[in-house]
Write a protein that holds these residues in place. Structure first.
Motif, PDB file in Angstrom:
ATOM      1  N   MET A  28      45.073  34.262  -9.891  1.00 41.99           N
ATOM      2  CA  MET A  28      45.161  34.157  -8.497  1.00 41.99           C
ATOM      3  C   MET A  28      44.066  33.358  -7.767  1.00 41.99           C
ATOM      4  SD  MET A  28      46.191  37.165  -5.766  1.00 41.99           S
ATOM      5  CE  MET A  28      47.573  37.780  -6.825  1.00 41.99           C
ATOM      6  N   PRO A  29      42.741  33.866  -7.987  1.00 39.50           N
ATOM      7  CA  PRO A  29      41.859  33.040  -7.253  1.00 39.50           C
ATOM      8  C   PRO A  29      41.849  31.466  -7.602  1.00 39.50           C
ATOM      9  CG  PRO A  29      40.946  34.782  -8.725  1.00 39.50           C
ATOM     10  CD  PRO A  29      42.351  34.763  -9.237  1.00 39.50           C
ATOM     11  N   ASN A  31      44.647  29.686  -7.507  1.00 34.05           N
ATOM     12  CA  ASN A  31      45.917  29.141  -6.674  1.00 34.05           C
ATOM     13  C   ASN A  31      46.581  30.302  -5.989  1.00 34.05           C
ATOM     14  OD1 ASN A  31      48.224  28.210  -5.583  1.00 34.05           O
ATOM     15  ND2 ASN A  31      48.247  26.519  -7.091  1.00 34.05           N
ATOM     16  N   ALA A  32      46.171  30.749  -5.054  1.00 39.34           N
ATOM     17  CA  ALA A  32      46.595  32.176  -4.310  1.00 39.34           C
ATOM     18  C   ALA A  32      48.152  32.240  -4.252  1.00 39.34           C
ATOM     19  CB  ALA A  32      45.750  32.544  -3.159  1.00 39.34           C
ATOM     20  N   TYR A  35      50.186  32.137  -7.825  1.00 44.65           N
ATOM     21  CA  TYR A  35      49.824  33.145  -8.852  1.00 44.65           C
ATOM     22  C   TYR A  35      50.407  34.385  -7.974  1.00 44.65           C
ATOM     23  CZ  TYR A  35      48.386  29.948 -12.098  1.00 44.65           C
ATOM     24  OH  TYR A  35      48.177  29.035 -13.129  1.00 44.65           O
ATOM     25  N   SER A  36      50.377  34.620  -6.799  1.00 39.78           N
ATOM     26  CA  SER A  36      50.900  35.690  -6.035  1.00 39.78           C
ATOM     27  C   SER A  36      52.404  35.705  -6.313  1.00 39.78           C
ATOM     28  CB  SER A  36      50.697  35.454  -4.492  1.00 39.78           C
ATOM     29  OG  SER A  36      49.251  35.682  -4.193  1.00 39.78           O
ATOM     30  N   TYR A  97      34.785  37.861 -12.372  1.00 38.25           N
ATOM     31  CA  TYR A  97      36.047  38.611 -11.796  1.00 38.25           C
ATOM     32  C   TYR A  97      36.737  39.566 -12.833  1.00 38.25           C
ATOM     33  CZ  TYR A  97      40.974  38.543  -9.841  1.00 38.25           C
ATOM     34  OH  TYR A  97      42.308  38.704  -9.322  1.00 38.25           O
TER      35      TYR A  97
END
Length: 169
Positions: A28-29, A31-32, A35-36, A97
């Motif tokens: 997600m970090p 490509n928010a 990947y959300s 992360y």
């Protein structure tokens, strides 16, 4: 035969859901939005598998409270397992992360698993179990954080998977 097919479908849905949840959480970090969406689809699949398993396969008639419990604990279980799995798979892409994700995933998935399956332990054993899991996760965090901070992990965020061109180099 119908029961065998249903059980197979539930397993496929569970594993696809966890795979997508793992990817969504850990990447997600980078490509928010993308990947959300993958995370939401993964969680939805895992939740659908859980509900199908309880209602269709186990013929469990749930109250509203049981339904909310199943939904909540299925989602937190999927998130926790996804944090562990995605973190292990993609440590190099985002080591700091992931140093947070894996230990948190262990604690979240363990508590969710215990509650979802209604494991009953005496209070003393329960406290020892939770303290042991939190202690182990804390030690793991320290180890992962130092590994992520070491010079051997000194790389720009994204690791190898985001540096390849279309030919795989």
């Amino acid at each position: 035969m119908k029961n065998m097919i249903y059980k197979y479908l539930v397993y496929v849905i569970y594993f696809l859901g966890i795979g997508m949840t793992s990817s969504g959480i850990v990447l997600m970090p980078f490509n928010a939005v993308r990947y959300s969406i993958i995370l939401i689809i993964g969680l939805s699949l895992f939740l659908a598998g859980s509900i199908f398993n309880e209602i269709v396969i186990n013929h469990h008639k749930m109250t509203a409270a049981e339904s909310v419990k199943l939904i909540t604990l299925s989602l937190t279980l999927a998130l926790g397992i996804g944090m562990i799995s995605g973190g292990i798979s993609h440590f190099k892409e985002s080591p700091i992360y992931v140093a947070y994700l894996i230990p948190m995933g262990i604690v979240i998935s363990f508590i969710s698993f215990m509650l979802k399956n209604n494991f009953k332990l005496p209070k003393k054993e329960q406290m020892m179990m939770y303290a042991g899991v939190v202690g182990a996760a804390s030690i793991l965090f320290i180890v992962l954080f130092f590994a992520a901070s070491s010079s051997s992990m000194d790389m720009p965020p994204g690791g190898d998977i985001f540096k390849m061109d279309m030919s795989g180099h």
